[in-house]
Design a protein around this motif. Structure first.
Motif, PDB file in Angstrom:
ATOM      1  N   ALA A  29     -11.555   2.076   4.580  1.00  0.00           N
ATOM      2  CA  ALA A  29     -10.682   0.901   4.606  1.00  0.00           C
ATOM      3  C   ALA A  29      -9.241   1.246   4.233  1.00  0.00           C
ATOM      4  O   ALA A  29      -8.402   0.368   4.125  1.00  0.00           O
ATOM      5  N   GLY A  30      -8.987   2.530   4.012  1.00  0.00           N
ATOM      6  CA  GLY A  30      -7.606   2.938   3.747  1.00  0.00           C
ATOM      7  C   GLY A  30      -7.113   2.581   2.356  1.00  0.00           C
ATOM      8  O   GLY A  30      -5.920   2.431   2.145  1.00  0.00           O
ATOM      9  N   TYR A  31      -8.015   2.433   1.409  1.00  0.00           N
ATOM     10  CA  TYR A  31      -7.606   2.136   0.034  1.00  0.00           C
ATOM     11  C   TYR A  31      -7.171   3.393  -0.703  1.00  0.00           C
ATOM     12  O   TYR A  31      -6.244   3.354  -1.493  1.00  0.00           O
ATOM     13  N   PHE A  44      -1.811   1.600  -0.829  1.00  0.00           N
ATOM     14  CA  PHE A  44      -1.334   0.218  -0.950  1.00  0.00           C
ATOM     15  C   PHE A  44      -2.440  -0.783  -1.290  1.00  0.00           C
ATOM     16  O   PHE A  44      -2.308  -1.582  -2.221  1.00  0.00           O
ATOM     17  N   LEU A  45      -3.522  -0.761  -0.533  1.00  0.00           N
ATOM     18  CA  LEU A  45      -4.556  -1.784  -0.760  1.00  0.00           C
ATOM     19  C   LEU A  45      -5.226  -1.616  -2.117  1.00  0.00           C
ATOM     20  O   LEU A  45      -5.488  -2.588  -2.822  1.00  0.00           O
ATOM     21  N   ALA A  46      -5.524  -0.372  -2.479  1.00  0.00           N
ATOM     22  CA  ALA A  46      -6.150  -0.139  -3.776  1.00  0.00           C
ATOM     23  C   ALA A  46      -5.229  -0.603  -4.887  1.00  0.00           C
ATOM     24  O   ALA A  46      -5.660  -1.256  -5.835  1.00  0.00           O
ATOM     25  N   GLN A  47      -3.990  -0.268  -4.775  1.00  0.00           N
ATOM     26  CA  GLN A  47      -3.026  -0.651  -5.801  1.00  0.00           C
ATOM     27  C   GLN A  47      -2.969  -2.166  -5.953  1.00  0.00           C
ATOM     28  O   GLN A  47      -2.973  -2.701  -7.058  1.00  0.00           O
ATOM     29  N   ARG A  48      -2.946  -2.882  -4.851  1.00  0.00           N
ATOM     30  CA  ARG A  48      -2.922  -4.351  -4.920  1.00  0.00           C
ATOM     31  C   ARG A  48      -4.154  -4.878  -5.627  1.00  0.00           C
ATOM     32  O   ARG A  48      -4.073  -5.749  -6.487  1.00  0.00           O
TER      33      ARG A  48
END
Length: 567
Positions: A29-31, A44-48
């Motif tokens: 998922a590109g996290y 980006f996604l993990a950080q959010r």
RNA sequence: CGGGGCGUGGCGCAGCCUGGUAGCGCACCUGCCUUGGGCGCAGGGGGUCGCGUGUUCAAAUCACGCCGCCCCGACCA
């Protein structure tokens, strides 16, 4: 935000190295991307998502009076030497030297540094209690990083520390944390179990772990659904299944017999025709350099944690074959307690009251029958046994369940270990110097995300709770080149934002299938699909959890999403 | 630290046994086409085959050494 501008590198296929679901999905998922073994880049996604988790943690910590600080990750050796953990931590600690050759380490946890702050500044009982916390990167040189973000060498931890005047105060601080942790994990949408945990030979008195049941977990926990008893396997107690055969009556004399080639309990049981429950298992361990003989019923497993606790030992290991030969004059497989004088003998409680059992004779290929604890040898009795399937709750006899779980939080009554060894003192109301009592409380930030993914995913991807998802809702125009759809989507997007929703507009010039697959994969809980029906003023509201899709009037869609999140 | 596996374009893999041209799918770029569940056609770019040494006329392929990653075990405040 507009998807076309974001860096969300989704993968169609599973990377080969990922084994557990959360690892596979975080990559797909590109996290995250891996930088080295147990070291990850959070994209980006993990950080959010992590920031949303941190926000929840922070709110609940502040709510119990916690004061946030930020301590250094880089620590001088001295403070760790003071507490003695410079050596205790061994290879798990990352160590380095500065240009002058002074020893430093990367912090694994911050009891020491917090205590240094406290002892320099806290003077009076009037300043107590205190709860200090931080959300900070920890470093541990794990022997084997694994399972994606589950066991890593660098990770985020919320760690808090309480300072109280006395044990009653500590109870209150502990209870506050217990309740705050429940609220945190509830808000993060986790299903969890609070278990009694092993508090270690390190001066701890009480400890609970917050566990999420999952096969990806590394702990085993024991739970009694009927009574509510729940404990980590390291700590759990139980009523064992009764011996399969009654012991022979009378005080019979030990008698040697030949058992050629029979070394394991199972082999001896088969040879003698007596069940494993009639056998006595003898294990030679070395605790802090001292040999010790541990005795268990033949079908039971030794809990090294319990043995270490019973001995107040810090390091424990099985004896080497050469040591066994030297101490017993026989090899493992023919060992027993009778005649052993050169070491402590600890026996499990399940052997108490037993008589005339089978044990090794301390002579290769020979065993003894009619061995009775208390008669034929003396032992100290402790609970040394690991709870096994089939055991029952110790007081009620209700069935127990054992399953795998991952630890997301741990609360711990430290006692005086650090305040004592590092010289933290305050004056009490009588002007007398007293040592404050401490507690230590941790939450693994990434593990909350991992646990949520393990709990909530399907073949298409993550199904994250709205509270920790990187976005609440994605607006997906089926055809972004269609100006009506594009404008409709733009309108919905700004309406969502006006309602305070974290909205993502999928403005990519992609086929709808690609957009749907990506949205499913990254786990956004709601999707508003803008398609042909927009001409009738209708859009689709897709709920990721359960994958139900319903037509709703476009003007109502953002509000509907908001309601669903609130509910 | 013991056992096992893997390392070839961004991802997933074939090729290695039996040495001689580096290949497939996806992704990427260009154009056309298409738009409700990872479309289609055409063209194109990109690889020190983990690193080193050796054997050989010739090494992705064989040998030795090293490194990295994954899994099992040991370990895990």
């Amino acid at each position: 935000m507009r998807w076309s501008k974001l860096f969300i590198p989704t993968l169609r296929e599973n990377p080969a190295e990922a084994e557990v679901a959360s690892h596979q999905l975080l990559l797909r998922a590109g996290y995250v991307r891996q930088l080295a073994a147990g070291i990850y880049n959070y994209l980006f996604l993990a950080q959010r998502s992590l920031q949303r988790i941190i926000h929840i943690v922070r709110e609940e910590m502040d709510a119990i009076g916690g004061q946030e600080m930020l301590l250094p990750g880089l620590n001088p050796a001295e403070v760790w030497q003071e507490s003695g953990r410079w050596t205790v931590m061994g290879d798990n600690m990352f160590r380095l030297k500065d240009r002058w050759g002074r020893d430093l380490c990367l912090g694994m946890t911050h009891e020491e540094v917090m205590t240094v702050i406290a002892r320099g500044e806290l003077r009076s009982y009037k300043q107590l209690p205190q709860i200090w916390y931080q959300i900070q990167t920890k470093f541990r040189d794990e022997p084997r990083p694994k399972s994606g973000l589950l066991r890593v060498r660098q990770f985020l931890m919320k760690d808090s520390y309480s300072f109280d005047l006395d044990a009653t105060g500590l109870d209150i601080s502990y209870q506050k944390h217990y309740e705050a942790y429940c609220r945190i994990f509830d808000r993060c949408g986790l299903r969890y179990t609070v278990v009694e945990a092993h508090s270690g030979a390190m001066g701890g008195s009480q400890s609970h772990e917050f566990m999420v049941a999952s096969d990806a977990g590394e702990d085993l926990i024991v739970v009694c659904p009927k009574t509510g008893y729940a404990a980590n396997l390291e700590k759990a107690v139980s009523r064992p299944v009764p011996p399969l055969m009654a012991d022979p009556e009378g005080d019979l004399t030990p008698e040697e017999f030949h058992t050629p080639g029979r070394k394991t309990i199972a082999e001896v049981a088969e040879f003698t025709g007596l069940p494993e429950t009639s056998q006595m298992k003898s294990l030679v361990m070395v605790a802090d350099g001292q040999p010790v003989l541990a005795l268990l019923r033949g079908d039971h497993q030794l809990s090294e944690t319990k043995l270490a606790t019973a001995l107040a030992a810090t390091a424990i290991r099985p004896a080497h074959p050469a040591e066994i030969r030297e101490w017993f004059g026989a090899d493992a497989g023919s060992l027993g307690p009778v005649g052993v004088k050169n070491m402590r003998i600890l026996a499990d409680l399940a052997l108490q009251g037993r008589k005339n059992m089978i044990a090794g004779a301390n002579r290769d290929d020979y065993h003894l029958r009619h061995v009775t604890p208390g008669e034929d040898f003396q032992a100290e009795f402790f609970d040394l046994r690991q709870v096994a399937p089939g055991d029952t709750e110790i007081h009620t006899g209700e069935p127990l369940e054992i399953f795998k779980a991952m630890e997301v939080g741990h609360i711990f009554k430290l006692g005086y270990k650090y305040s004592e060894s590092m010289g933290l003192r305050v004056l009490d109301e009588n002007g007398k110097e007293v040592t404050p009592i401490m507690g230590s409380y941790g939450i693994g930030i990434e593990r909350i995300l991992c646990a949520a993914i393990e709990l909530y995913h399907d073949a298409d991807g993550m199904v994250l709770p709205a509270s920790i998802a990187p976005f609440h809702v994605v607006i997906t125009p089926v055809n972004y080149n269609d100006s009506a759809q594009r404008e409709g989507a733009e309108k919905l997007y700004s309406e969502c934002k006006d309602l305070g929703l974290d909205a993502l507009l999928d403005d990519r010039d992609e086929r709808p299938g690609v957009k749907f697959k990506d949205a499913d994969l990254i786990g956004v809980p709601f999707r508003i699909t803008v398609g042909k029906k927009l001409s009738q003023g209708t859009v689709e509201l897709f709920v990721r959890h359960g994958k139900q899709s319903t037509d709703v009037p476009a003007i109502e869609a953002p509000q509907r999403v908001k309601q669903l999140i609130a509910g």
